[in-house]
Design a protein around this motif. Structure first.
Motif: not given
Length: 406
Positions: A228-241, A383-393
């Motif tokens: 099995l081989m599956a290729l992806g094109r990342p659109l964005l990376e996470e931004q925290t250190p 937890w999920y909602v908090k996790n997602q909102l934290n991405n904006y910060r």
């Protein structure tokens, strides 16, 4: 299908993605064993932390823990899956003690050591004609005097990812970018002030946005053939250190010429089990430059399952059902996210890619790593909602800032 019990090593988002894969394929809840418990797998119906052992990376403790777990879970076929580089190494070194108790696929300890250490991986790339960035190295002895044979900016990262994962120091990042000699020396001094004393990899900076990256996930069977081989094109990376290098959104794509070369590499070295490659397209010479190989499925590998190629299926068919498998190359279009859709729409600057993202969203060809409607609990939903909102910060604070000066 036999009554299997997936046993996942770790507790992060990768573990949750594999648990979702097993639930979708086999309808079972996975159990996890790790040295800690992380939020990504908490309060879940798909995976439960069965054992938390802080000393799990000690080989004797690892073997004792897994033997005791197997003795307590007789009557089902235990399928063991590593979700971290350290756990793959432990499985490889202790294969003989585990083979009668668990079904699994993993490479030899020699291959893990060779290909999971970046310098040795680049030697392997050289031998197999695979491109990689101009690379140099330094040690804890010579970093102050070494002359870097290419211009700044310079990427600085640990050669030994397992040792680096376990070290601590202020402002630690997965990957550093030094824009001049002064920053280079400050970064090296900070790293070597910690318990990490192994080599550092110094690399030329490949220009281009996050969407110039590519991520490849593969499964090689016990016959050492790629199935099995599956290729992806990342659109964005996470931004925290600590998150730089982890992907926030991936669009599945196909590149047969690239996959053919990577298939030849894996089969030539005799790989077994999951593998994950990170690379970047270099517009200066039209080549994909390989950064690293991880001896397990990638943290974002649920994009493979979500696009219609369930990772658990290939593993179970190989190690449990002994089914013959040919080569499957994933070729569907799908969007995977771990960040909210609003983040992707706001920070993805390539308008053609953004239009395709909107099209996939409109067609419903989209999935989220951490959201699963079958796994709804009130605590997990909060937890999920908090996790997602934290991405904006996080994106507001860190987007575009990748130097020590952050």
């Amino acid at each position: 299908m036999e009554q299997i019990l997936p046993v996942l090593l770790g507790s992060d988002a990768n573990v949750y993605g594999m648990a979702r894969s097993f639930y979708m394929e086999c309808g079972v809840t996975s159990l996890a064993i790790g040295k800690g418990a992380l939020a990504a797998t908490a309060n879940s119906k798909l995976v439960q932390m069965a054992v938390v052992e802080p000393n799990l990376e000690d080989d004797a403790v690892f073997v004792k823990t897994l033997q005791a777990f197997a003795a307590a879970h007789t009557g089902r076929t235990l399928v063991l899956v590593s979700c971290g580089d350290n756990y793959t190494g432990l499985m490889a070194r202790n294969r003989a003690a585990l083979e009668g108790l668990y079904k699994f696929a993993c490479p030899t300890p020699e291959l893990v050591e060779q290909l999971d250490t970046k310098e040795f991986f680049y030697h392997a790339c050289e031998a197999h004609g695979l491109a990689y960035p101009k690379t140099f190295g330094c040690t804890n002895q010579n970093w102050k005097t070494v002359e870097i044979p290419f211009e700044f900016p310079c990427i600085i990262k640990a050669s030994n990812s397992v040792a680096y994962w376990n070290c601590r120091f202020p402002h630690k990042k997965k990957v550093f970018v030094a824009y001049n000699r002064e920053e280079y020396e400050a970064i090296c001094a900070a790293i070597y002030s910690s318990s990490y004393q192994d080599n550092l990899v110094l690399q030329e900076y490949i220009p281009g946005d996050d969407n110039c990256m590519r991520v490849l996930n593969c499964y090689s069977g016990r016959d050492h053939k790629v199935h099995l081989m599956a290729l992806g094109r990342p659109l964005l990376e996470e931004q925290t250190p600590e998150g730089i290098g982890n992907y926030a959104a991936i669009m599945s794509i196909k590149d047969e010429e690239l996959m053919s070369r990577m298939k030849a590499f894996l089969e030539d070295v005799g790989w077994e089990g999951f593998s994950n490659f990170d690379m970047k397209y270099d517009s200066r010479d039209g080549q994909y430059k390989l950064f690293e190989m991880n001896p397990r499925q990638g943290r974002s590998s649920f994009f493979v399952t979500a696009s219609g190629y369930n990772l658990a299926k290939w593993l179970v068919e190989d190690v449990v059902e002994n089914k013959p498998q040919g080569l499957t190359i994933a070729d569907t279009r799908h969007l995977w996210m771990i960040a909210p859709a609003g983040i992707i729409k706001k920070y993805l600057k390539d308008q053609e890619l953004l239009a395709e993202v909107r099209k996939l969203m409109k067609e419903g060809k989209v999935s989220h790593q951490l959201f699963c409607k079958e796994d709804f609990t009130l605590k997990r939903a909060i937890w999920y909602v908090k996790n997602q909102l934290n991405n904006y910060r996080k994106y507001k604070r860190y987007f575009g800032n990748k130097s020590l000066r952050d």
